[in-house]
Design a protein around this motif. Sequence first.
Motif, short mmCIF file in Angstrom:
data_model
loop_
_atom_site.label_atom_id
_atom_site.label_comp_id
_atom_site.label_asym_id
_atom_site.label_seq_id
_atom_site.Cartn_x
_atom_site.Cartn_y
_atom_site.Cartn_z
N ASP A 26 40.17 28.65 19.92
CA ASP A 26 39.60 28.18 18.65
C ASP A 26 39.39 29.40 17.76
OD1 ASP A 26 37.50 29.43 19.90
OD2 ASP A 26 36.19 27.69 19.96
N ASP A 28 36.71 31.06 16.90
CA ASP A 28 35.83 32.10 17.46
C ASP A 28 36.59 32.96 18.47
OD1 ASP A 28 33.39 33.46 17.92
OD2 ASP A 28 32.91 32.15 19.62
N ASP A 91 34.77 35.09 24.68
CA ASP A 91 34.59 33.64 24.47
C ASP A 91 35.04 32.79 25.67
OD1 ASP A 91 33.48 31.85 22.58
OD2 ASP A 91 35.45 31.13 22.01
N HIS A 116 29.14 33.73 24.81
CA HIS A 116 27.88 33.13 24.35
C HIS A 116 27.64 31.76 24.98
CE1 HIS A 116 29.50 30.16 21.24
NE2 HIS A 116 30.56 30.73 21.73
N HIS A 117 28.49 31.33 25.93
CA HIS A 117 28.28 30.02 26.56
C HIS A 117 27.19 30.12 27.63
CE1 HIS A 117 32.43 29.66 25.00
NE2 HIS A 117 32.10 28.39 24.83
N THR A 135 30.86 33.98 19.90
CA THR A 135 31.16 35.30 20.47
C THR A 135 31.23 36.33 19.34
OG1 THR A 135 32.27 34.30 22.34
CG2 THR A 135 32.79 36.60 21.89
N ASP A 165 32.23 27.90 14.82
CA ASP A 165 31.63 27.53 16.11
C ASP A 165 30.35 26.70 15.93
OD1 ASP A 165 33.35 28.36 18.09
OD2 ASP A 165 31.80 29.45 19.20
MN LIG Z 1 32.80 30.40 20.91
#
Ligand SMILES: [Mn+2]
Length: 355
Positions: A26, A28, A91, A116-117, A135, A165
Amino acid sequence: MGLINSGIDMIKQYNKIAIICHTVPDTDAIASLIALKKLIKQNTPEEVLVNKQIDLFVDAEEVNELDAAMIKGIEHNVQNCDNYDLAVSVDCAAANRMGKYEQLFNNAKHTINIDHHATNTKFGEINLVIKASSTCEALYIMAKVRNLKISDEVCNLIYSGIITDTNNLTQGTITKLTHKTITEMVERNINTQAIHEHFFKNNTKSKTFLLQKALSTMKFVAKDKIVFMKITSKDMHDCEATFDDTLGIINHGIDIKGVEIAILAIKKDENTYYVSLRSKNNTKVDELAKKFGGGGHDQVAAFQYNGTLQDLQREVIQASKEELGQHQTDENTVDGLFFGDEDGESYVVTDEENE
Ligand SMILES: [Mn+2]
């Protein structure tokens, strides 16, 4: 802070570096991939930079049209790649998100995982899993900790990662720092309007026709708290649509008043479906996605399903009902947030304050 410094030290120390983002990338993912390379290059003295090799990898036949604008002209997926001193994933919530480049990551002498998940499996030697909207924002936080030079072109990428995002700052992990970052971007005089129009006012005709089809399949269950939508191969074909055209359609489900879980099933191959999930209020879908082998964030998650559409629909709706049963609906409300009419005090901004 210590971990961020160790990560940056490692990036500084090694010369042959691979940066890898996730498959089916994506905005990000692509933006953070390129932003990290630029950050490294723009913060390394020339005499050191001549010995540094930074290669980018993304396991995708092609990136979607909007993201292609970012990666155009930037070399990636070099041949005969291997034996990196350092591999950095961006990411990726799990190692297998790197697709065919997972092996390259594992073969590197050292590894860093920047993400960042919340569901990140901490698969790196150093894991910089930062609570951030994207991210891209995580990279910005890292760069700020270390007082790195952040160029306007890096800001453009970071801004793009954040607004996409978070679906224009309406969902995901949006913190005080996210807003501060956005403010700092605006202060830099980057063309935020052009970036918004590029990512949000650029739908193809195919995507719009596909949206029309998807909306017509809406099925409401659990007192209209769950909505299920589907996109078949025939729909894709009839609309001359690509997978990219399916992005964002799910939001039309979760935007409906009273809906707490929106589900969109997209047929990928014979008996394989990509299932997108969204939620709001205090309903979460990350655990729901995990039950089916997927993952994501509290309110934005996805999984892949092998089986028939009938089974998928039954199973995912059942699991969604169970998720709903686990909490009291607690709608976010604007009651008391706004002034009433005549009774409210008005506040006039003076010219002086307006300066
Ligand atoms: Mn992301």
